[in-house]
Design a protein around this motif. Sequence first.
Motif, PDB file in Angstrom:
ATOM      1  N   SER A  36       0.819  -1.216   0.000  1.00 53.00           N
ATOM      2  CA  SER A  36       0.000   0.000   0.000  1.00 53.00           C
ATOM      3  C   SER A  36       0.848   1.259   0.000  1.00 53.00           C
ATOM      4  O   SER A  36       0.335   2.361   0.249  1.00 53.00           O
ATOM      5  CB  SER A  36      -0.948  -0.001   1.210  1.00 53.00           C
ATOM      6  OG  SER A  36      -1.962  -0.976   1.041  1.00 53.00           O
ATOM      7  N   SER A  77      -6.968   4.412  -1.719  1.00 62.67           N
ATOM      8  CA  SER A  77      -7.769   3.218  -1.514  1.00 62.67           C
ATOM      9  C   SER A  77      -7.501   2.598  -0.156  1.00 62.67           C
ATOM     10  O   SER A  77      -8.417   2.088   0.496  1.00 62.67           O
ATOM     11  CB  SER A  77      -7.456   2.197  -2.619  1.00 62.67           C
ATOM     12  OG  SER A  77      -8.043   0.955  -2.331  1.00 62.67           O
ATOM     13  N   ASP A  78      -6.225   2.624   0.285  1.00 62.41           N
ATOM     14  CA  ASP A  78      -5.843   2.001   1.553  1.00 62.41           C
ATOM     15  C   ASP A  78      -4.713   2.808   2.182  1.00 62.41           C
ATOM     16  O   ASP A  78      -3.706   3.074   1.539  1.00 62.41           O
ATOM     17  CB  ASP A  78      -5.390   0.555   1.307  1.00 62.41           C
ATOM     18  CG  ASP A  78      -5.020  -0.165   2.584  1.00 62.41           C
ATOM     19  OD1 ASP A  78      -5.894  -0.312   3.452  1.00 62.41           O
ATOM     20  OD2 ASP A  78      -3.852  -0.580   2.714  1.00 62.41           O
ATOM     21  N   SER A  82      -0.598   6.348  -2.013  1.00 63.91           N
ATOM     22  CA  SER A  82      -0.774   5.521  -3.208  1.00 63.91           C
ATOM     23  C   SER A  82       0.194   6.068  -4.230  1.00 63.91           C
ATOM     24  O   SER A  82       0.919   7.034  -3.952  1.00 63.91           O
ATOM     25  CB  SER A  82      -2.227   5.568  -3.707  1.00 63.91           C
ATOM     26  OG  SER A  82      -2.630   6.899  -3.980  1.00 63.91           O
ATOM     27  N   ASP A 111      -5.784  -2.344  -6.376  1.00 67.09           N
ATOM     28  CA  ASP A 111      -6.789  -1.307  -6.604  1.00 67.09           C
ATOM     29  C   ASP A 111      -6.240  -0.298  -7.602  1.00 67.09           C
ATOM     30  O   ASP A 111      -5.091   0.145  -7.495  1.00 67.09           O
ATOM     31  CB  ASP A 111      -7.156  -0.613  -5.298  1.00 67.09           C
ATOM     32  CG  ASP A 111      -7.873  -1.548  -4.330  1.00 67.09           C
ATOM     33  OD1 ASP A 111      -8.355  -2.603  -4.785  1.00 67.09           O
ATOM     34  OD2 ASP A 111      -7.951  -1.223  -3.126  1.00 67.09           O
ATOM     35  N   ASP A 182      -2.792   1.103  -5.747  1.00 66.37           N
ATOM     36  CA  ASP A 182      -2.771   0.991  -4.288  1.00 66.37           C
ATOM     37  C   ASP A 182      -3.198  -0.426  -3.884  1.00 66.37           C
ATOM     38  O   ASP A 182      -3.739  -1.183  -4.690  1.00 66.37           O
ATOM     39  CB  ASP A 182      -3.728   2.024  -3.678  1.00 66.37           C
ATOM     40  CG  ASP A 182      -3.407   2.366  -2.224  1.00 66.37           C
ATOM     41  OD1 ASP A 182      -2.449   1.794  -1.657  1.00 66.37           O
ATOM     42  OD2 ASP A 182      -4.120   3.213  -1.654  1.00 66.37           O
ATOM     43  N   ASN A 183      -2.924  -0.790  -2.623  1.00 60.12           N
ATOM     44  CA  ASN A 183      -3.512  -1.963  -1.962  1.00 60.12           C
ATOM     45  C   ASN A 183      -3.240  -3.259  -2.736  1.00 60.12           C
ATOM     46  O   ASN A 183      -4.163  -4.005  -3.087  1.00 60.12           O
ATOM     47  CB  ASN A 183      -5.016  -1.753  -1.780  1.00 60.12           C
ATOM     48  CG  ASN A 183      -5.626  -2.713  -0.776  1.00 60.12           C
ATOM     49  OD1 ASN A 183      -4.960  -3.186   0.143  1.00 60.12           O
ATOM     50  ND2 ASN A 183      -6.897  -3.010  -0.948  1.00 60.12           N
TER      51      ASN A 183
END
Length: 213
Positions: A36, A77-78, A82, A111, A182-183
Amino acid sequence: MPLMKVMGNKMKHLISAIALSAGLASGAQAAVVNGSFEDPGTVTGNWATYNAGSNALTGWTINSGSIDLINAFWQHSDGNYSINLDGRSPGTISQMLTGLSVGRNYTLAFDMAANTADRNQSVGLTASVGRNFQSYSFDKAGNSRGDMGWVTYTLDFTAAADSMLLSFASDSPSGPYGAALDNISVTSVPLPASGLLLLAAVGGLALRTRKST
């Protein structure tokens, strides 16, 4: 050695094997380092740009072009960070996945969104693990920095070795308005129902064997 003790030792090994198989069946995560992008986590402005060859992005190699590590510029996203795969030019990042089981099935999940600061309708990237690859596109119509519209995409693959190269490459023709990422995670695929039934049968046999002694 008494028969009961021999059977007891065999039982311990059998139970350990069943527990290991059950762990594999549950779909335990393989390790993606900094999936992440929370490390280094020292960006104080909206973003920081890193070029090919930089070691600033923990766990990742920037192979070509450049990327932006985004902090406060858009919704993530997390976590708190990102990346934009297009810094000053389209970028590629990679890391070596380790601890894979040869022949086992896995799913890469990540993501994806897009830098909304330009007028282009969609952006793209290519994800790969070893020789397995797929291209993905994201339509950013209606999205904004405050509502990025993140979408989770997946890539299924079978481990051909215990270590395989994971990479993401921007498919944009030029920077800096590319795909947001991301993630990222890699998870083993659970055994099918037939495999779980086999584990249950082996466990039942082990218990009957123990009782009969």
